[in-house]
Design a protein around this motif. Structure first.
Motif, PDB file in Angstrom:
ATOM      1  N   SER A   1       4.135   8.022   1.089  1.00 53.98           N
ATOM      2  CA  SER A   1       3.279   7.838  -0.077  1.00 53.98           C
ATOM      3  C   SER A   1       3.653   8.755  -1.240  1.00 53.98           C
ATOM      4  O   SER A   1       2.844   8.968  -2.121  1.00 53.98           O
ATOM      5  CB  SER A   1       1.823   8.068   0.329  1.00 53.98           C
ATOM      6  OG  SER A   1       1.645   9.393   0.787  1.00 53.98           O
ATOM      7  N   THR A   2       4.852   9.279  -1.277  1.00 57.51           N
ATOM      8  CA  THR A   2       5.207  10.197  -2.352  1.00 57.51           C
ATOM      9  C   THR A   2       5.180   9.535  -3.719  1.00 57.51           C
ATOM     10  O   THR A   2       4.959  10.206  -4.713  1.00 57.51           O
ATOM     11  CB  THR A   2       6.595  10.831  -2.120  1.00 57.51           C
ATOM     12  OG1 THR A   2       7.545   9.780  -1.987  1.00 57.51           O
ATOM     13  CG2 THR A   2       6.599  11.721  -0.906  1.00 57.51           C
ATOM     14  N   ASP A   3       5.409   8.227  -3.789  1.00 57.49           N
ATOM     15  CA  ASP A   3       5.358   7.522  -5.065  1.00 57.49           C
ATOM     16  C   ASP A   3       3.970   7.000  -5.391  1.00 57.49           C
ATOM     17  O   ASP A   3       3.754   6.452  -6.463  1.00 57.49           O
ATOM     18  CB  ASP A   3       6.340   6.342  -5.059  1.00 57.49           C
ATOM     19  CG  ASP A   3       7.778   6.821  -4.988  1.00 57.49           C
ATOM     20  OD1 ASP A   3       8.113   7.787  -5.674  1.00 57.49           O
ATOM     21  OD2 ASP A   3       8.559   6.217  -4.232  1.00 57.49           O
ATOM     22  N   ALA A   4       3.034   7.125  -4.475  1.00 52.50           N
ATOM     23  CA  ALA A   4       1.688   6.595  -4.672  1.00 52.50           C
ATOM     24  C   ALA A   4       0.940   7.392  -5.737  1.00 52.50           C
ATOM     25  O   ALA A   4       1.225   8.559  -5.991  1.00 52.50           O
ATOM     26  CB  ALA A   4       0.922   6.628  -3.354  1.00 52.50           C
ATOM     27  N   LEU A   5      -0.025   6.732  -6.319  1.00 53.63           N
ATOM     28  CA  LEU A   5      -0.864   7.353  -7.351  1.00 53.63           C
ATOM     29  C   LEU A   5      -2.163   7.888  -6.756  1.00 53.63           C
ATOM     30  O   LEU A   5      -3.163   7.993  -7.442  1.00 53.63           O
ATOM     31  CB  LEU A   5      -1.161   6.327  -8.456  1.00 53.63           C
ATOM     32  CG  LEU A   5       0.061   5.772  -9.183  1.00 53.63           C
ATOM     33  CD1 LEU A   5      -0.356   4.726 -10.216  1.00 53.63           C
ATOM     34  CD2 LEU A   5       0.872   6.885  -9.822  1.00 53.63           C
ATOM     35  N   CYS A   6      -2.143   8.250  -5.484  1.00 58.87           N
ATOM     36  CA  CYS A   6      -3.319   8.777  -4.804  1.00 58.87           C
ATOM     37  C   CYS A   6      -3.372  10.295  -4.938  1.00 58.87           C
ATOM     38  O   CYS A   6      -2.335  10.956  -4.995  1.00 58.87           O
ATOM     39  CB  CYS A   6      -3.294   8.390  -3.320  1.00 58.87           C
ATOM     40  SG  CYS A   6      -3.296   6.609  -3.059  1.00 58.87           S
ATOM     41  N   GLY A   7      -4.592  10.816  -4.966  1.00 60.90           N
ATOM     42  CA  GLY A   7      -4.792  12.247  -5.083  1.00 60.90           C
ATOM     43  C   GLY A   7      -4.610  12.958  -3.754  1.00 60.90           C
ATOM     44  O   GLY A   7      -4.502  12.327  -2.695  1.00 60.90           O
ATOM     45  N   ALA A   8      -4.623  14.283  -3.791  1.00 56.45           N
ATOM     46  CA  ALA A   8      -4.413  15.106  -2.595  1.00 56.45           C
ATOM     47  C   ALA A   8      -5.505  14.890  -1.551  1.00 56.45           C
ATOM     48  O   ALA A   8      -5.250  15.027  -0.357  1.00 56.45           O
ATOM     49  CB  ALA A   8      -4.353  16.578  -2.987  1.00 56.45           C
ATOM     50  N   ASP A   9      -6.720  14.527  -1.983  1.00 54.62           N
ATOM     51  CA  ASP A   9      -7.825  14.310  -1.045  1.00 54.62           C
ATOM     52  C   ASP A   9      -7.970  12.841  -0.646  1.00 54.62           C
ATOM     53  O   ASP A   9      -8.961  12.450  -0.062  1.00 54.62           O
ATOM     54  CB  ASP A   9      -9.127  14.828  -1.645  1.00 54.62           C
ATOM     55  CG  ASP A   9      -9.508  14.111  -2.929  1.00 54.62           C
ATOM     56  OD1 ASP A   9      -8.620  13.514  -3.576  1.00 54.62           O
ATOM     57  OD2 ASP A   9     -10.700  14.141  -3.292  1.00 54.62           O
ATOM     58  N   GLU A  10      -6.968  12.014  -0.969  1.00 49.53           N
ATOM     59  CA  GLU A  10      -7.005  10.588  -0.671  1.00 49.53           C
ATOM     60  C   GLU A  10      -5.844  10.191   0.244  1.00 49.53           C
ATOM     61  O   GLU A  10      -4.841  10.894   0.309  1.00 49.53           O
ATOM     62  CB  GLU A  10      -6.883   9.764  -1.960  1.00 49.53           C
ATOM     63  CG  GLU A  10      -8.003   9.985  -2.958  1.00 49.53           C
ATOM     64  CD  GLU A  10      -7.751   9.257  -4.264  1.00 49.53           C
ATOM     65  OE1 GLU A  10      -8.695   8.602  -4.729  1.00 49.53           O
ATOM     66  OE2 GLU A  10      -6.627   9.349  -4.803  1.00 49.53           O
TER      67      GLU A  10
END
Length: 180
Positions: free
Chosen positions: A12-21
């Motif tokens: 998920s390194t390219d994902a736009l998710c936050g650290a808590d997601e």
């Protein structure tokens, strides 16, 4: 000394998710990314968020929580004896944002991101994820079974729908381009 990241972090390194997601779906399309993220990263999902854009600029964000009345929808549709299109989407006004994954042997692409306004296709982009991280929905969020009765959502923020999207048209476009 080389530190190795766990596979889930690498995927998920390219994902736009936050650290808590946690990343529940990720579709890479050149510079742009579409990500479906869940928070918190463990336990019952309290927020399901779709983000589209780049790491530098998120162009669209849509979040469903137990309190805001918003939701996502899911459906699975057989389009070929050996291909099934699994779908998750949300509606924002008259516009539908549709994420898909294709499972089976006759898939012309692994996944797509489509934007629909009524019966008009506004955008239909193929996910260009690396082979090691194809666009797929996390099975701890939604389970798409080989039979309709096996399919179900595992979050109250994602409702199973009995309505089909025009996925044959969306996936046929790519097939026609290749001359199949």
């Amino acid at each position: 000394m080389v530190l190795l990241a766990p596979f889930s972090a690498m995927a998920s390194t390219d994902a736009l998710c936050g650290a808590d997601e946690t990343t529940k779906y990720n579709c890479l399309m050149g510079e742009n990314v579409a990500s479906l993220c869940a928070a918190p990263d463990s336990g019952e999902t309290q927020m399901l968020t779709y983000r589209f854009g780049t790491k530098e600029k998120v162009e669209l964000e849509y979040s469903a929580t137990p309190d805001n009345g918003k939701t996502f929808f899911a459906f699975s549709q057989q389009i070929d004896p050996r291909a099934r299109i699994n779908q998750v989407w949300f509606d924002r006004g008259s516009v539908r944002y549709l994420m898909t994954e294709c499972s089976g042997g006759n898939c012309v692409s692994d996944g797509r991101l489509s934007v629909l306004r009524g019966d008009k296709v506004v955008m239909n982009a193929e996910c260009r994820n690396p082979l090691s991280a194809p666009p797929s929905f996390s099975r701890d969020l939604v389970q798409f079974g080989p039979r309709r009765e096996d399919a179900r959502s595992l979050s109250r923020l994602l409702k199973w729908e009995e309505a089909a999207n025009p996925v044959e048209e969306l996936y046929q476009t790519e097939s026609k381009k290749r001359g199949d």
